[in-house]
Scaffold this motif. Structure first.
Motif, PDB file in Angstrom:
ATOM      1  N   THR A 137      -8.818   8.614  -9.777  1.00 34.36           N
ATOM      2  CA  THR A 137      -8.482   8.263  -8.486  1.00 34.36           C
ATOM      3  C   THR A 137      -7.996   9.449  -7.620  1.00 34.36           C
TER       4      THR A 137
ATOM      5  N   ARG B  89     -11.677  -0.124  -1.932  1.00 35.30           N
ATOM      6  CA  ARG B  89     -11.320   1.130  -1.813  1.00 35.30           C
ATOM      7  C   ARG B  89     -10.276   1.159  -0.518  1.00 35.30           C
TER       8      ARG B  89
ATOM      9  N   ALA C  34      -4.444   2.855  -6.344  1.00 35.87           N
ATOM     10  CA  ALA C  34      -4.644   3.728  -7.418  1.00 35.87           C
ATOM     11  C   ALA C  34      -3.506   3.186  -8.611  1.00 35.87           C
TER      12      ALA C  34
ATOM     13  N   ALA D  67     -16.955   4.828  -8.407  1.00 38.03           N
ATOM     14  CA  ALA D  67     -16.536   4.518  -7.123  1.00 38.03           C
ATOM     15  C   ALA D  67     -18.030   4.607  -6.249  1.00 38.03           C
TER      16      ALA D  67
ATOM     17  N   VAL E  64     -13.938   0.645  -6.007  1.00 44.86           N
ATOM     18  CA  VAL E  64     -13.927   1.432  -7.368  1.00 44.86           C
ATOM     19  C   VAL E  64     -14.051   0.310  -8.444  1.00 44.86           C
TER      20      VAL E  64
ATOM     21  N   PRO F 224      -7.831   7.186  -2.419  1.00 45.93           N
ATOM     22  CA  PRO F 224      -7.331   5.775  -2.274  1.00 45.93           C
ATOM     23  C   PRO F 224      -5.843   5.883  -1.945  1.00 45.93           C
TER      24      PRO F 224
ATOM     25  N   LEU G 280      -5.517   0.395 -10.104  1.00 44.51           N
ATOM     26  CA  LEU G 280      -6.405   0.439 -10.885  1.00 44.51           C
ATOM     27  C   LEU G 280      -5.901   1.067 -12.397  1.00 44.51           C
TER      28      LEU G 280
END
Length: 138
Positions: free
Chosen positions: A37, A138, A49, A77, A82, A44, A52
């Motif tokens: 990320t 995103r 982030a 991505a 993502v 992002p 994720l």
């Protein structure tokens, strides 16, 4: 023996690939997600982030704990999303269970993954196993 392999892309649209087979490899997967990320353009937001990284952590932990003791994580991505795809050798789909609020035996991960992701699919393979595709906007 730790068999973690991390390939971090020089361009954000090239997937990142991580293999793991031990609890120590969970931190490697989280680190790979963070590096991934950090290298995206445009970057992002920190919330996305962090989300994720949490989703990756839960997916690979579940693969190690319930999916046959090994995983392959692929991060990719596109312009609007993502995706974290985690493969393991167990063909059985994850199942929800009531979280254990007192004994510490878990049950929270799949609930979190389902709530935090925008789109979630499970596909057969590779081989006998399955791949869980978790997508975040995103």
């Amino acid at each position: 023996m730790n068999s973690t392999t991390i390939s971090v892309p020089s361009t954000p649209l090239v997937p990142t690939l991580v293999h793991g087979n031990s609890a120590a490899d969970i931190s490697q997967a989280r680190q790979a997600a963070r590096v991934f990320t950090d290298r995206l353009t445009p970057a992002p937001g920190s919330d996305m982030a962090d989300t994720l990284v949490l989703v990756v952590s839960e997916l690979v932990t579940n693969a190690l704990r319930h999916g046959g003791g090994q995983y392959t994580l692929q991060l990719a991505a596109g312009p609007g999303a993502v995706t974290a795809a985690v493969s393991d050798p167990n063909p059985e789909h994850p199942r929800e269970r009531t979280p254990d609020l007192g004994g510490g035996s878990g049950g929270f991960g799949w609930h979190m993954i389902r709530r935090l992701t925008h789109h979630l699919t499970i596909t057969p393979g590779p081989g006998y196993g399955k791949t869980i595709h978790a997508q975040l906007p995103r």
